[in-house]
Design a protein around this motif. Structure first.
Motif, short mmCIF file in Angstrom:
data_model
loop_
_atom_site.label_atom_id
_atom_site.label_comp_id
_atom_site.label_asym_id
_atom_site.label_seq_id
_atom_site.Cartn_x
_atom_site.Cartn_y
_atom_site.Cartn_z
N THR A 1 0.85 -1.19 0.00
CA THR A 1 0.00 0.00 0.00
C THR A 1 0.89 1.24 0.00
O THR A 1 2.11 1.15 0.04
CB THR A 1 -0.91 0.03 1.23
OG1 THR A 1 -0.11 0.27 2.40
CG2 THR A 1 -1.67 -1.28 1.40
N GLY A 2 0.25 2.39 -0.01
CA GLY A 2 0.99 3.63 0.02
C GLY A 2 1.24 4.16 1.41
O GLY A 2 1.75 5.27 1.58
N GLU A 3 0.90 3.37 2.43
CA GLU A 3 1.01 3.86 3.80
C GLU A 3 2.46 4.05 4.25
O GLU A 3 2.76 4.95 5.03
CB GLU A 3 0.29 2.91 4.75
CG GLU A 3 -1.21 2.84 4.53
CD GLU A 3 -1.88 1.87 5.48
OE1 GLU A 3 -1.17 1.29 6.33
OE2 GLU A 3 -3.11 1.68 5.37
N ARG A 4 3.37 3.18 3.76
CA ARG A 4 4.76 3.27 4.18
C ARG A 4 5.66 3.15 2.95
O ARG A 4 5.27 2.58 1.94
CB ARG A 4 5.08 2.19 5.20
CG ARG A 4 4.44 2.49 6.56
CD ARG A 4 4.55 1.32 7.51
NE ARG A 4 5.92 0.86 7.62
CZ ARG A 4 6.24 -0.38 8.03
NH1 ARG A 4 5.30 -1.23 8.32
NH2 ARG A 4 7.50 -0.72 8.13
N PRO A 5 6.89 3.68 3.04
CA PRO A 5 7.74 3.79 1.86
C PRO A 5 8.23 2.46 1.30
O PRO A 5 8.29 1.44 1.99
CB PRO A 5 8.93 4.62 2.35
CG PRO A 5 8.42 5.36 3.54
CD PRO A 5 7.45 4.43 4.19
N VAL A 6 8.59 2.52 0.03
CA VAL A 6 9.31 1.45 -0.67
C VAL A 6 10.79 1.85 -0.69
O VAL A 6 11.12 2.98 -1.04
CB VAL A 6 8.80 1.29 -2.12
CG1 VAL A 6 9.67 0.32 -2.89
CG2 VAL A 6 7.34 0.84 -2.11
N PHE A 7 11.66 0.93 -0.30
CA PHE A 7 13.11 1.19 -0.32
C PHE A 7 13.70 0.57 -1.57
O PHE A 7 13.42 -0.58 -1.89
CB PHE A 7 13.77 0.61 0.93
CG PHE A 7 15.27 0.74 0.93
CD1 PHE A 7 15.89 1.98 0.86
CD2 PHE A 7 16.09 -0.39 1.02
CE1 PHE A 7 17.27 2.10 0.87
CE2 PHE A 7 17.47 -0.28 1.04
CZ PHE A 7 18.07 0.96 0.96
N LEU B 1 18.74 4.22 6.45
CA LEU B 1 17.62 4.77 5.67
C LEU B 1 16.33 4.02 5.96
O LEU B 1 15.26 4.63 6.14
CB LEU B 1 17.95 4.68 4.17
CG LEU B 1 19.01 5.65 3.65
CD1 LEU B 1 19.44 5.26 2.24
CD2 LEU B 1 18.48 7.08 3.66
N VAL B 2 16.41 2.69 6.01
CA VAL B 2 15.21 1.89 6.29
C VAL B 2 14.69 2.19 7.69
O VAL B 2 13.47 2.33 7.90
CB VAL B 2 15.54 0.39 6.14
CG1 VAL B 2 14.39 -0.47 6.67
CG2 VAL B 2 15.82 0.05 4.68
N ASP B 3 15.59 2.31 8.66
CA ASP B 3 15.19 2.57 10.04
C ASP B 3 14.57 3.96 10.17
O ASP B 3 13.52 4.14 10.82
CB ASP B 3 16.42 2.45 10.94
CG ASP B 3 16.06 2.53 12.42
OD1 ASP B 3 15.30 1.66 12.89
OD2 ASP B 3 16.53 3.46 13.10
N ARG B 4 15.20 4.96 9.54
CA ARG B 4 14.72 6.34 9.66
C ARG B 4 13.35 6.53 9.03
O ARG B 4 12.48 7.21 9.58
CB ARG B 4 15.72 7.30 9.03
CG ARG B 4 15.29 8.77 9.14
CD ARG B 4 16.17 9.66 8.29
NE ARG B 4 17.59 9.46 8.56
CZ ARG B 4 18.57 9.95 7.81
NH1 ARG B 4 18.28 10.66 6.73
NH2 ARG B 4 19.83 9.71 8.12
N HIS B 5 13.15 5.93 7.85
CA HIS B 5 11.93 6.19 7.09
C HIS B 5 10.88 5.09 7.23
O HIS B 5 9.82 5.18 6.62
CB HIS B 5 12.27 6.42 5.62
CG HIS B 5 13.21 7.57 5.40
ND1 HIS B 5 12.86 8.86 5.69
CD2 HIS B 5 14.49 7.61 4.92
CE1 HIS B 5 13.88 9.67 5.40
NE2 HIS B 5 14.87 8.93 4.95
#
Length: 535
Positions: free
Chosen positions: A222-228, A267-271
């Motif tokens: 979904t668009g709720e959380r980012p794609v890395f 980056l994954v942890d921050r976002h």
């Protein structure tokens, strides 16, 4: 379609209707417009330089670039090569191209100027988008080399990494010779083949969307959380599972340009990124990276899908220990089309021994040496029919025709076994098989065994030329610390009960593996290296 295949699709697999029977899906451009109207201020894309663009800012920047392209005579259907880093500007350039009805042809930024020229000529590109500078490369100078190689009229857009500055260079010459394009072509990918010249792989919006929808639906993205996305956006992995997935779902896209495992973890942890798709070596690097934090590695990431190579069981075990909240899965696809992925609830042992289960609408088989469909469970070349299958190889019609069986299945060049439940286990590639004394030996089992050695960072098993047996097994190893001796490697394998048939007959130590932009090891280079080495 024969009855066995029909039963295999309808009963043994997902009950979701086959994608080819659905109504046409909205394009990423249409979906992005919807997300923009819903909330223009949400961040659309950010990169590891701490640059970010909201949906509105991305749309406005793309509009400016689109206007500049139109002013230079680029019209709907013209091909534009996009060869940019994993910057926010990549998305702006790509969105500008598709907004103008142009056809993007995407390349990894590591592509050299002569190779860019080759691919641009192959597809009849009228424009090329490049950064002005990147990692010590001066693309202003390289664009002159590119134009000389092309030898025809071409527009080159040079983009600075500040969202504001860019410059056009127009190189005069005769008009480009435009090849015949497949009907419905919407995008051109280039193979990350380890041998020979690149293939220009034409896709329609239908084929691209079918694969996207399969992954998005299976993993409920979904668009709720980012794609890395640390894989190059110019490669099929980054393009499909980064650029397109973010536009379709409305998720913020978090990009990493220069791979560094510790930076990736930050980056994954921050976002709080939810999902990524990357080659198996990326996961290995993350496991090996130091991480001094109260939170586990990949904190908050639901799914890490590994593609490009099977995941060694020892790596899955290490990853699950260090990343307890992240589901490690496999995904298998070619630039020509997608086929399988792990199911979200697959147990680790299922992930370790397979590349996942076929996606809805996909038919996988293996064939005999005579080209006929083999019984289920037979090791052979994998062939497929899939709604995400490409339209053709531009300028290489003979290659396209030779890539299909008489029954219309696409020949993947990979070897493997498809079981009764639709799970695929890779055993190698036709060109990667080690043929020792007339016996075909898969490198995958050897690589899986050696990958568990505590000092082995990366491993590739290849055939070393031998006058008597044709080839002998050579293990090429990238090592952490002092290199073990050949005898120590064999002793380690013996102590863990690894069958003798999987033991290498020599080893070769390298400081780094030659790899494609997507992280696949270039075994052709390794074969050349060891064939030149004296015993």
């Amino acid at each position: 379609m024969n009855s066995r295949v029909a039963t295999f699709n309808a009963e043994a697999l997902d009950v979701t209707p086959a994608l080819e029977s659905r109504s046409p899906l909205p394009s990423p451009l249409d979906r992005f417009r919807d997300h923009l109207a819903l909330d223009p201020h949400t961040v659309a894309v950010r990169d590891d330089r701490d640059n970010a663009l909201s949906r509105q800012e991305l749309w406005d920047l793309a509009s400016e670039i689109q206007g500049e392209m139109a002013s230079r005579g680029l019209t709907a259907g013209d091909v534009v090569v996009v060869c940019m880093p994993n910057w926010t500007e990549w998305m702006a350039a790509y969105l500008a191209v598709v907004r103008g009805g142009l056809v993007p042809a995407t390349l990894p930024i590591t592509t050299d100027p002569r190779s860019i020229a080759y691919t641009a000529n192959l597809v009849g590109a009228k424009a090329v988008v490049l950064p002005r500078a990147h990692r010590g490369r001066d693309f202003t100078t390289e664009s002159t080399t590119l134009a000389e190689e092309l030898g025809h009229l071409v527009h080159v857009l040079l983009v600075d990494g500040d969202h504001k500055t860019r410059a056009w260079r127009t190189f005069d010459g005769p008009p480009v010779v435009v090849p015949e394009y497949p009907q419905g072509m919407a995008h051109i990918l280039f193979s990350s083949s380890t041998t020979g010249k690149s293939k220009a792989i034409a896709h329609s919006e239908t084929s691209l969307g079918a694969y996207n929808e399969g992954v998005i639906s299976r993993y409920r993205v979904t668009g709720e959380r980012p794609v890395f996305m640390p894989s190059p956006l110019g490669h099929s992995t980054g393009f499909w599972h980064g650029a397109r997935m973010s536009m379709m779902t409305g998720a913020t896209l978090v990009l990493q340009d220069s791979w560094n495992p510790h930076r990736a973890l930050e980056l994954v942890d921050r976002h709080r990124c939810a999902i990524t798709v990357a080659a198996t070596p990326f996961l290995k690097d993350l496991v090996d990276a130091e991480w001094h934090s109260d939170t586990p590695k990949l904190n908050g990431m639901r799914v890490f899908l590994c593609g490009g190579a099977p995941i060694p069981p020892s790596l899955i075990e290490q990853a699950q220990n260090q990343m307890p909240g992240t589901r490690i899965g496999s995904i298998w696809a070619l630039s020509e089309g997608g086929a399988t992925s792990s199911l979200p609830d697959d147990a680790p042992d299922v992930v370790a021994r397979s590349c996942g289960r076929v996606m809805p609408g996909v038919v996988l088989e293996t064939i005999t040496k005579q080209g006929t469909i083999a019984p289920r469970g037979t090791d052979g070349e994998i062939v497929m029919r899939t709604p995400s299958l490409f339209l053709g190889y531009i300028g290489q019609e003979d290659l396209y025709r030779s890539s299909f069986t008489a029954d219309g299945y696409f020949r993947t060049g990979d070897t493997g076994i498809v079981d009764e439940d639709g799970y695929l286990r890779l055993t190698g590639r036709l060109k990667d098989l080690i043929i020792r004394g007339g016996i075909n030996i898969s490198p995958v089992e050897i690589e899986n065994a050696l990958s568990g050695h505590p000092q082995v960072v990366k491993v590739a098993a290849v055939g070393r030329p031998d006058d008597r047996l044709g080839e002998r097994i050579c293990a090429v190893l990238q090592i952490n610390g002092t290199a073990p001796t050949f005898e120590e490697i064999l002793s380690w394998l013996h102590g863990r009960g690894v069958p003798r048939r999987l033991w290498p007959e020599s080893i070769h130590i390298v400081s780094g593996m030659p790899e494609t932009p997507a992280g696949k090891i270039r075994k052709n280079i390794l074969r050349e290296l060891i064939s030149e080495e004296k015993e």
